[in-house]
Design an enzyme around this catalytic site. Structure first.
Site, short mmCIF file in Angstrom:
data_model
loop_
_atom_site.label_atom_id
_atom_site.label_comp_id
_atom_site.label_asym_id
_atom_site.label_seq_id
_atom_site.Cartn_x
_atom_site.Cartn_y
_atom_site.Cartn_z
N CYS A 1 34.42 -2.10 18.70
CA CYS A 1 34.96 -1.44 17.52
C CYS A 1 34.67 -2.36 16.35
O CYS A 1 34.23 -3.49 16.53
CB CYS A 1 36.45 -1.27 17.68
SG CYS A 1 36.89 -0.51 19.25
N ARG B 1 29.41 0.19 15.03
CA ARG B 1 30.10 -0.36 16.20
C ARG B 1 30.94 0.68 16.94
O ARG B 1 31.45 0.41 18.02
CB ARG B 1 31.00 -1.53 15.78
CG ARG B 1 30.27 -2.63 15.06
CD ARG B 1 31.23 -3.69 14.61
NE ARG B 1 31.67 -4.48 15.73
CZ ARG B 1 31.06 -5.55 16.19
NH1 ARG B 1 29.98 -5.97 15.59
NH2 ARG B 1 31.53 -6.21 17.21
N TRP C 1 35.52 2.57 19.01
CA TRP C 1 34.75 3.13 20.12
C TRP C 1 35.70 3.08 21.30
O TRP C 1 36.08 2.00 21.76
CB TRP C 1 33.50 2.29 20.37
CG TRP C 1 32.62 2.88 21.41
CD1 TRP C 1 31.75 3.93 21.25
CD2 TRP C 1 32.49 2.48 22.78
NE1 TRP C 1 31.11 4.19 22.43
CE2 TRP C 1 31.55 3.32 23.39
CE3 TRP C 1 33.10 1.49 23.56
CZ2 TRP C 1 31.19 3.21 24.72
CZ3 TRP C 1 32.75 1.38 24.89
CH2 TRP C 1 31.80 2.24 25.46
N ASN D 1 39.35 -5.18 18.78
CA ASN D 1 38.05 -4.83 19.33
C ASN D 1 37.96 -5.52 20.68
O ASN D 1 38.16 -6.73 20.76
CB ASN D 1 36.95 -5.35 18.39
CG ASN D 1 35.59 -5.32 19.05
OD1 ASN D 1 35.33 -4.49 19.92
ND2 ASN D 1 34.72 -6.23 18.63
N GLY D 2 37.69 -4.76 21.75
CA GLY D 2 37.56 -5.39 23.06
C GLY D 2 38.48 -4.75 24.07
O GLY D 2 38.97 -3.64 23.88
N GLU E 1 11.75 3.85 28.76
CA GLU E 1 12.26 3.90 27.39
C GLU E 1 12.21 5.33 26.83
O GLU E 1 13.14 5.77 26.15
CB GLU E 1 11.45 2.91 26.51
CG GLU E 1 11.67 3.01 25.02
CD GLU E 1 13.10 2.71 24.57
OE1 GLU E 1 13.95 2.38 25.41
OE2 GLU E 1 13.36 2.87 23.36
N LYS F 1 15.44 7.33 25.50
CA LYS F 1 15.50 7.84 24.13
C LYS F 1 15.84 9.33 24.14
O LYS F 1 16.70 9.79 23.41
CB LYS F 1 14.14 7.64 23.49
CG LYS F 1 13.88 6.97 22.25
CD LYS F 1 14.48 5.78 21.69
CE LYS F 1 15.66 5.11 22.28
NZ LYS F 1 15.69 3.68 22.11
N GLU G 1 19.51 10.04 25.37
CA GLU G 1 20.63 9.58 24.54
C GLU G 1 20.77 10.35 23.24
O GLU G 1 21.87 10.47 22.72
CB GLU G 1 20.55 8.07 24.27
CG GLU G 1 19.50 7.64 23.29
CD GLU G 1 19.53 6.14 23.02
OE1 GLU G 1 20.62 5.56 22.95
OE2 GLU G 1 18.45 5.55 22.88
N HIS H 1 7.76 9.33 46.54
CA HIS H 1 8.75 8.76 47.47
C HIS H 1 10.12 9.38 47.25
O HIS H 1 11.14 8.79 47.61
CB HIS H 1 8.79 7.24 47.31
CG HIS H 1 7.47 6.61 47.64
ND1 HIS H 1 7.01 6.52 48.93
CD2 HIS H 1 6.49 6.12 46.85
CE1 HIS H 1 5.80 5.96 48.91
NE2 HIS H 1 5.48 5.72 47.66
N LYS I 1 26.38 1.44 18.25
CA LYS I 1 25.17 0.64 18.02
C LYS I 1 25.29 -0.74 18.65
O LYS I 1 24.30 -1.33 19.04
CB LYS I 1 24.95 0.53 16.50
CG LYS I 1 23.68 -0.19 16.11
CD LYS I 1 22.45 0.64 16.43
CE LYS I 1 21.16 -0.08 16.13
NZ LYS I 1 20.06 0.47 16.93
#
Ligand code: F6R
Length: 607
Positions: A2, A27, A74, A98-99, A479, A483, A486, A502, A602
């Protein structure tokens, strides 16, 4: 992860805090809130959702007061509702956090047994209730916080104010970043220097375990044992500049478009243009005597490291162990003393990467950070850093930071090869020349963005999208899938093309789209055979390659996009761009919130 801000100011603080929270929204953006002292009395406004909601609430019910704390959240414990939004308050105290408090369940039980009534589902409320109980027992605010901090397990940063205490704010840092901003008869707290930039450039970064008692004119810092300590005041280069989108609809689009420029800038820092040789800053280690290299990172940064493994192993003949930081930090990997660990992070604040870095340092390794934010915790904790010069990355999905990380890693691998005598000067010049062409080649590709936009539309009705690549392009397949999922929320996975048979090939049917990354490199024919296998099973294939022809690219191709032909060494950087653009345009068609996708933030400062 956060964002926290606190101000002991000389004018009404709510508008200033709103502005700082905007800079911290990267954040987290599940909810936001502000508490101030109005004539010594704690007042709060909070709102679920993005900061604009809080701004609306404050417009109709403003908060006065020159002392305040603010938070953008967050969610970890408890849904992103107004009730769970910070600041949390109980009698006499308000806290932003935050945490994660790991032992909050035991503490909550203990407090409930002692008669405390909890209003929220959050772990933060135990901090508020504990401080409030200590105050009720007659302790001073400082002693109440000191006693509470001793009981907390976990990683956190806190900002705390008290009713009736207009000239007092307490901050604490354990695991999550926190900085003190020094003003003229004003004092600030913030999760990072960027949040504080409009107020001051004089910043003290708290060390692990520190807590700080602030008044408008004084800063007293204590370590985790309560002993007074001095921490340096730094002049930060962070600017209050809030990146704007320019002519672009989204930050992500702008950041993709900036790649020719920022990769060029990054190359300028690490390449001697005249000699066409790599030039690195002085590093406190040498690659010559190394037997292994360890790389750790998370998410997109991890994929940059995975591509680098191919460079280090093929060009510098240096074996690389690479792991996701959240796994590595608990894996108890044996590391040789005097070896080298590289960590990669855009934000420089990712909790798992930071913990991995600390583990490596404890094992006696040299540590090198490849970071975009040069004031960050990771940058400060590493023995040396090689910054990526991507500039502020605002879009949650990493784009330009990724290609700049690849650029730095390519230069580092060349330097390692030179130290280890595994490359001739001529070969180094050839590969450096290939790197120097990348900005122009990306610019060329960007001119054909409309083709990718058209192709992206055809991904939006797929049940699944598979990205296939081989060798050094396999990390780009991973990647590309990350992308796409998300930001568009379309299910996607990346596979090494040879691995498909496989298991994953069972997924293939006509509703699956397969993006094949197949430059004409040494593995081209093999990748095309794998493509034929999925084509034969009805999948619709999008081929990203460097030579388009009517028959040589295999049958069943649904769409093709031409990437400039380049030395295979630089292909991961080039092929990153079309996969970014496919994801971006698919997300535009899906109508998602591209710069702030659901459930993400982020900067991931919690494990
Ligand atoms: C994906 C993305 C994330 C980050 C990851 C690590 O687009 O951005 O996967 O790459 O959270 O973040 P940093 O690089 O800040 O350590």
């Amino acid at each position: 992860m956060c964002g926290i801000v606190g101000i002991l100011g000389s004018q009404p603080v709510a508008p200033l805090m709103l502005d700082a929270l905007r800079r911290l929204e990267y954040r987290g953006y599940d909810s936001a809130g502000i508490a101030t002292l109005e004539d010594g009395e704690l007042m709060r406004q909070r709102a679920p959702g993005k900061l604009n909601n809080l701004q609306g609430v404050l417009a109709s019910r403003p908060l006065a007061g020159t002392t305040g704390i603010g938070h953008t959240r967050w969610a970890t414990h408890g849904a992103p509702t107004e009730n769970n939004a910070h600041p949390h308050a109980a009698k006499g105290v308000a806290v932003v956090h935050n945490g994660i408090i790991e032992n909050f369940r035991e503490l909550r039980e203990e407090l409930e047994q002692a008669g405390c009534d909890f209003e929220t589902e959050t772990d933060t409320e135990v901090i508020v209730q504990m401080i409030s109980c200590e105050l009720a027992d007659g302790k001073s605010p400082v002693d109440a916080v000191k006693a509470t901090l001793k009981r907390l397990d976990g990683a956190f940063a806190l900002g705390i104010i008290f009713s009736g205490e207009q000239d007092l704010m307490i901050g604490a840092r354990r695991g999550s970043p926190l900085a003190v901003g020094h003003g003229e008869a004003e004092m600030f707290l913030g999760s990072d220097a960027v949040a504080l930039a409009p107020f001051t450039n004089k910043v003290t970064f708290l060390d692990e375990g520190d807590w700080v008692v602030l008044t408008r004119k004084s800063v007293h810092i204590f370590d985790e044992n309560g002993a007074p300590v001095k921490r340096p005041v730094r002049f930060t280069k962070a600017t209050a500049y809030m990146a704007d989108k320019g002519n672009h609809r989204h930050f992500m689009a702008k950041e993709i478009a900036e790649q020719p420029e920022v990769i060029g800038h990054t190359l300028g820092e690490y390449i001697d243009m005249g000699e066409k040789r790599v030039k690195l800053p002085d590093l406190p280690f040498n690659f010559a005597g190394l037997s292994r290299l360890t790389i750790t990172a998370c998410g997109t940064a991890y994929y940059a490291g995975l591509a680098a493994k191919y460079w280090f192993e093929q060009v510098a003949r240096l074996p690389v162990d690479i792991d996701i930081a959240s796994e590595f930090r608990y894996r108890e990997a044996p590391l040789a003393e005097g070896g080298l660990s590289v960590v990669i992070s855009q934000s420089g604040e990712t909790a798992d990467t930071l913990a991995a870095l600390r583990y490596c340092a404890e094992q006696g390794q040299h540590t090198l950070g490849i970071v975009n934010v040069q004031d960050s915790s990771i940058a400060r904790d590493c023995d040396a850093i090689m910054p990526t010069y991507a500039g502020p990355e605002i879009g949650v999905a990493s784009t330009k930071a990724f290609t700049c990380q690849l650029t730095v890693l390519a230069c580092l691998a060349l330097a390692a090869a030179r130290d280890r005598n595994t490359i001739t000067a001529e070969r180094e010049r050839e590969l450096v020349s290939a790197l120097l062409k990348v900005p122009r080649q990306i610019a060329d590709m960007l001119r054909h963005e409309d083709d990718l936009k058209r192709i992206a539309k055809k991904l939006t009705d797929a049940t699944d999208v598979l990205f296939l690549g081989r060798g050094i392009n396999y990390p780009i397949a991973l990647e590309g899938a990350l992308k796409l999922k998300e930001i568009s929320y379309i299910h996607a996975e990346g596979y090494a093309a040879g691995e498909l048979k496989h298991g994953p090939i069972a997924l293939i049917d006509k509703d699956v789209r397969v993006i094949v990354i197949a430059p004409h490199d040494a593995l081209y024919e093999k990748t095309v055979s794998n493509m034929e296998e999925v084509a034969a099973r009805g999948a619709k294939i999008v081929l990203l390659t460097d030579e388009i022809n009517g028959n040589g690219n295999g049958s069943g191709t649904f769409e093709q996009f031409r990437v400039p032909k380049a030395n295979a060494f630089v292909n991961p950087i080039l092929y990153a761009v079309p996969v970014q653009l496919l994801a971006y345009h698919a997300a535009v068609f899906m109508g998602t919130d591209i710069d702030q996708p659901r459930n993400l933030a982020k900067s991931v400062t919690v494990e």
